[in-house]
Design a protein around this motif. Sequence first.
Motif, mmCIF file in Angstrom:
data_model
loop_
_atom_site.group_PDB
_atom_site.id
_atom_site.type_symbol
_atom_site.label_atom_id
_atom_site.label_comp_id
_atom_site.label_asym_id
_atom_site.label_seq_id
_atom_site.Cartn_x
_atom_site.Cartn_y
_atom_site.Cartn_z
ATOM 1 N N LEU A 451 0.838 -1.207 0.000
ATOM 2 C CA LEU A 451 0.000 0.000 0.000
ATOM 3 C C LEU A 451 0.869 1.252 0.000
ATOM 4 N N GLN A 452 1.940 1.243 0.783
ATOM 5 C CA GLN A 452 2.838 2.404 0.805
ATOM 6 C C GLN A 452 3.399 2.684 -0.581
ATOM 7 N N LYS A 453 3.846 1.651 -1.269
ATOM 8 C CA LYS A 453 4.398 1.841 -2.615
ATOM 9 C C LYS A 453 3.340 2.380 -3.558
ATOM 10 N N ASP A 454 2.137 1.867 -3.412
ATOM 11 C CA ASP A 454 1.035 2.314 -4.273
ATOM 12 C C ASP A 454 0.774 3.804 -4.083
ATOM 13 N N ILE A 455 0.691 4.227 -2.824
ATOM 14 C CA ILE A 455 0.404 5.640 -2.527
ATOM 15 C C ILE A 455 1.581 6.527 -2.931
ATOM 16 N N ILE A 456 2.797 6.075 -2.651
ATOM 17 C CA ILE A 456 3.980 6.872 -3.007
ATOM 18 C C ILE A 456 4.065 7.060 -4.513
ATOM 19 N N ASN A 457 3.767 6.008 -5.257
ATOM 20 C CA ASN A 457 3.747 6.133 -6.722
ATOM 21 C C ASN A 457 2.715 7.147 -7.173
ATOM 22 N N SER A 458 1.556 7.133 -6.527
ATOM 23 C CA SER A 458 0.503 8.097 -6.879
ATOM 24 C C SER A 458 0.953 9.522 -6.571
ATOM 25 N N LEU A 460 4.104 10.658 -6.392
ATOM 26 C CA LEU A 460 5.149 11.057 -7.346
ATOM 27 C C LEU A 460 4.548 11.352 -8.719
ATOM 28 N N ASP A 461 3.601 10.526 -9.131
ATOM 29 C CA ASP A 461 2.938 10.762 -10.429
ATOM 30 C C ASP A 461 2.254 12.123 -10.445
ATOM 31 N N LYS A 462 1.580 12.451 -9.337
ATOM 32 C CA LYS A 462 0.850 13.718 -9.274
ATOM 33 C C LYS A 462 1.808 14.903 -9.302
ATOM 34 N N ILE A 463 2.901 14.814 -8.563
ATOM 35 C CA ILE A 463 3.885 15.908 -8.533
ATOM 36 C C ILE A 463 4.485 16.114 -9.916
ATOM 37 N N ILE A 464 4.814 15.003 -10.574
ATOM 38 C CA ILE A 464 5.414 15.092 -11.915
ATOM 39 C C ILE A 464 4.402 15.605 -12.927
ATOM 40 N N GLU A 465 3.174 15.106 -12.826
ATOM 41 C CA GLU A 465 2.127 15.502 -13.774
ATOM 42 C C GLU A 465 1.829 16.987 -13.685
ATOM 43 N N THR A 466 1.774 17.505 -12.468
ATOM 44 C CA THR A 466 1.443 18.924 -12.270
ATOM 45 C C THR A 466 2.677 19.824 -12.336
ATOM 46 N N ASN A 467 3.859 19.208 -12.503
ATOM 47 C CA ASN A 467 5.110 19.970 -12.585
ATOM 48 C C ASN A 467 5.278 20.888 -11.370
ATOM 49 N N THR A 468 5.007 20.329 -10.205
ATOM 50 C CA THR A 468 5.080 21.085 -8.955
ATOM 51 C C THR A 468 6.531 21.350 -8.571
ATOM 52 N N LYS A 469 6.878 22.610 -8.404
ATOM 53 C CA LYS A 469 8.249 22.970 -8.038
ATOM 54 C C LYS A 469 8.447 22.803 -6.533
ATOM 55 N N ILE A 470 9.555 22.170 -6.161
ATOM 56 C CA ILE A 470 9.887 21.962 -4.752
ATOM 57 C C ILE A 470 10.943 22.985 -4.372
ATOM 58 N N SER A 471 10.554 23.967 -3.584
ATOM 59 C CA SER A 471 11.471 25.069 -3.286
ATOM 60 C C SER A 471 11.697 25.293 -1.796
ATOM 61 N N ALA A 481 10.715 11.808 3.648
ATOM 62 C CA ALA A 481 10.226 10.888 4.681
ATOM 63 C C ALA A 481 9.099 10.014 4.139
ATOM 64 N N ILE A 482 8.246 10.608 3.312
ATOM 65 C CA ILE A 482 7.129 9.842 2.728
ATOM 66 C C ILE A 482 7.666 8.781 1.770
ATOM 67 N N CYS A 483 8.643 9.168 0.949
ATOM 68 C CA CYS A 483 9.160 8.268 -0.093
ATOM 69 C C CYS A 483 10.208 7.290 0.423
ATOM 70 N N GLN A 516 12.121 4.277 -8.884
ATOM 71 C CA GLN A 516 13.419 4.932 -9.054
ATOM 72 C C GLN A 516 13.390 5.937 -10.201
ATOM 73 N N GLU A 517 12.668 5.590 -11.254
ATOM 74 C CA GLU A 517 12.544 6.521 -12.375
ATOM 75 C C GLU A 517 11.842 7.807 -11.931
ATOM 76 N N LYS A 518 10.784 7.650 -11.133
ATOM 77 C CA LYS A 518 10.039 8.827 -10.672
ATOM 78 C C LYS A 518 10.860 9.646 -9.673
ATOM 79 N N LEU A 519 11.618 8.962 -8.819
ATOM 80 C CA LEU A 519 12.479 9.685 -7.876
ATOM 81 C C LEU A 519 13.511 10.521 -8.628
#
Length: 879
Positions: A451-458, A460-471, A481-483, A516-519
């Motif tokens: 379940l953790q992997k499933d949620i973490i993938n979701s 990461l997908d959302k952050i990448i999809e929305t191009n959210t900048k981490i600043s 910590a989540i990942c 790993q690809e998403k990370l």
Amino acid sequence: MASYSENMEQAISHIKQQTILMQRSLTQKKLMDALKHSSDMLKELRNPDLSPKLYYELYIIIFDSLSILSQYLVENHPTRHHLADLYELVQYTGNILPRLYLMITVGVSFMQTKDCPAEEVLKDMIEMCRGVQHPIRGLFLRYYLSQRTKQSLTSDILLDKKFDVQFVITNFVEMNKLWVRLQHQGPLRERDIRTKERKELQILIGSNLVRLSQILDDSFPLYRDEVLPQILEQVVQCRDVVSQEYLLDVICQVFPDEFHLGTLAQLLDSTLKLNPDVVINKVVLSLIARLNGYLDRQDDPSVVIQNLKQLHLNGSTDTKATSESNVDSAENKADADVTPTNKVDLFFVFWKYLTKITDERPDLPFHEIIPLVHSIMLLSLKWYPTNLSNIEILYKFCWEKYQEFGSTIPEECEQSFKEFFEYPLNTESFYEIITKCDSFQKLLSVQSVALQKDIINSILDKIIETNTKISEKHHLEKLGAICEPVIPVPNDKSKVSKLTVDDELDDELTFLNPEQEKLAKIVHLIYHKNVDQNTELLLICKKWYYKGGKQLRYTYPALITEFWKLIRKLHLKSLKIPARKEKYYAKIKQLFKYVSRCNADLFNICGLSVSDLLFKLNLQTAAIADQLELSEISYDFFSQAFTIFEESISDSKIQFQAIVNMAQVLQKTRSLYNEESYYDTLITRCTLHGSKLLKKTDQCRAVYLCSHLWWATELSLIGEEEGVTQYFFREGKRVLECLQRSLRVADSIMDNVQSCQLMVEILSRCCYYFIHGDESETHVGVKYIAGLVELIQANLKGLQLEESGDTQEYSVPAQNIVIGGDGSYICKVLSSSVCKVSNKIPNVRIPDLIAVPVSYFERTLNYIENQKQVDDRFNAIVT
């Protein structure tokens, strides 16, 4: 003898027959006969063996027949009869069930007249209905009363709305009692059958609540003070699971949304008194769905949220006092900084309800609590999307409950938890939720690995999809910590047997997994205008990627490319602000150290399996340093690349490609010229390694390619131009030495075909140097080229002597054979416009192979001939 038919077919036939006789009597103005036929028809409803479905079928037919009688009574009052007298008369009918049906039919018809005491008639009819206590008969009788009085209660005939409301409520209460009593009829083994039959009849009960909503219209005070308390009292007192679940759902559906906003606390509190077997989630979910839908339908939702007080939230005058007294309750469940600030908002009402139900119902299963919390989250994100403290409260609540239940949590909770974690990811504030709600990560960390992997993938997908900048630093730390569960990949140590060198290499190889690809992609979303802070963010990222072990091969290259970007960014700043150049370059040198550290980590952890990758990373870093005129740093990275080549790369094909890559990068360097020993040392070392390759074909090609290292060409991207730029690093003598060395190697190859092919390739290089420089500079002149042509012609004649005279059907045409970059022959097999390439050439004759260098040599000679037309120097070359 029974007064009703034995089966359904006979009953329907009898009803239709009596209906025809009744209509005939009415046509003949024989009212008494018509009433007699109606009474006979109604006796069919006394059959105790009818199922609810069959009973309803008979009821519909009889209802239509009695409608004909009712219409006749209204139309002929008072000319042929007076309905007051007729109302008294029908009460003398022999059987009680026909008597009451006729009484209701006449009474409702009487109510449509002007001189009817409507309230008295209604009271009389509803009291008389108590005479039928059989569950099914009583239900349909009261349903008939409800249907017949529908028009009267919703019209202006009765001016007292309270009386109308009380009449419907009374009928509803009695019908519900009969409906519940039906569950306890017959043997215990038929309980499931009776439950199914009851659900078939539930619409009869719900119709009363629909009627109430129509009568009330917009009379909220009447609903709050009179209607809802009585309905909820009946719902609670009946103690029946089916009834309570259905009635609460109907209440949520039929009354206006504004009414629910005004009586929310009252409605929720009633669910605490229900039968423990009632699934409360259905009620709360239905209610929240209505409230969310109400907000969606508003033109300006913000106004609705601001005016919750005016919408009678909590439905009583002591709302404020109640809220104040329960502040401590909320604070006990969450930290003070996340306690709802608005003591009268919707979230507070549901939060108060959640804490109360978990306190009063310690037996409530955890898998029922999670959907309840999830539904409250839906409401909070809809009504208060910016108030993330509400979400933190809910996640913290679940975390605490998780600790309480521990290992007793059933597996079916996993799907509920999955929805609980995934829903916020579909909102605009998903990033703030996962980075600001501490309990989100705590609750996720105790879930199953899958379940953790499933949620973490979701996530990461959302952050990448929305191009959210981490600043922000704390955002990145929270995300790390989540990942954390997907960063390290445990090694498979099940193999205990002795491993060979090749097996060790295979054991080090790890397949790329999606996480790993998403990370790696997340690294490219790290951004801060301040380079120092951006660097700090990358170092944080490097720190938790380091825990990935051999997975560094997939994440560190992305990290290194980000350091390259920062280096170029600082370089551009130094050009814009020359006064701060030294400061910027000090930071640039530090960034190069971080790159070097990353390369070292990669090699120390991943070993030989990443040698080729490290070689290329060092080359690219050296090229960047050279472009920034940092010759010492560039030299260091070139040296590291050579060290990797010498110590770690053993495959001959990779070695040859590495030399080619090294030569390409070195040929474009410029700052290394400033330090004479740097460039000369590197290119000499590169050529030396090329001359020591295992295969002679590789040696030959590597050396003649390295000849370009002593003959620099213009780089237009940096403004260089042939004939304008004053200095190019060129040593023609060394160029000639390389060509001669490669020619000697080519001549020494035992395979004459390969030898001739390489000589033709060297000839092409000689033509290049002849065109791009004077003979005095390149030392590649007419004499040398002519001699090479003669040598090739002589060798080709020797090759042609090897040709055999026999022909074969499977001969491969010369134009379908090419020589690859590594010197291997490649056969192009053409089949219906599809080109298939095979490294193995089956059934190829020697003449076919000889034709390859011959064809290549002929093309080269044609080129020389063509050049004679534009360059007179070529005329001296005899072909």
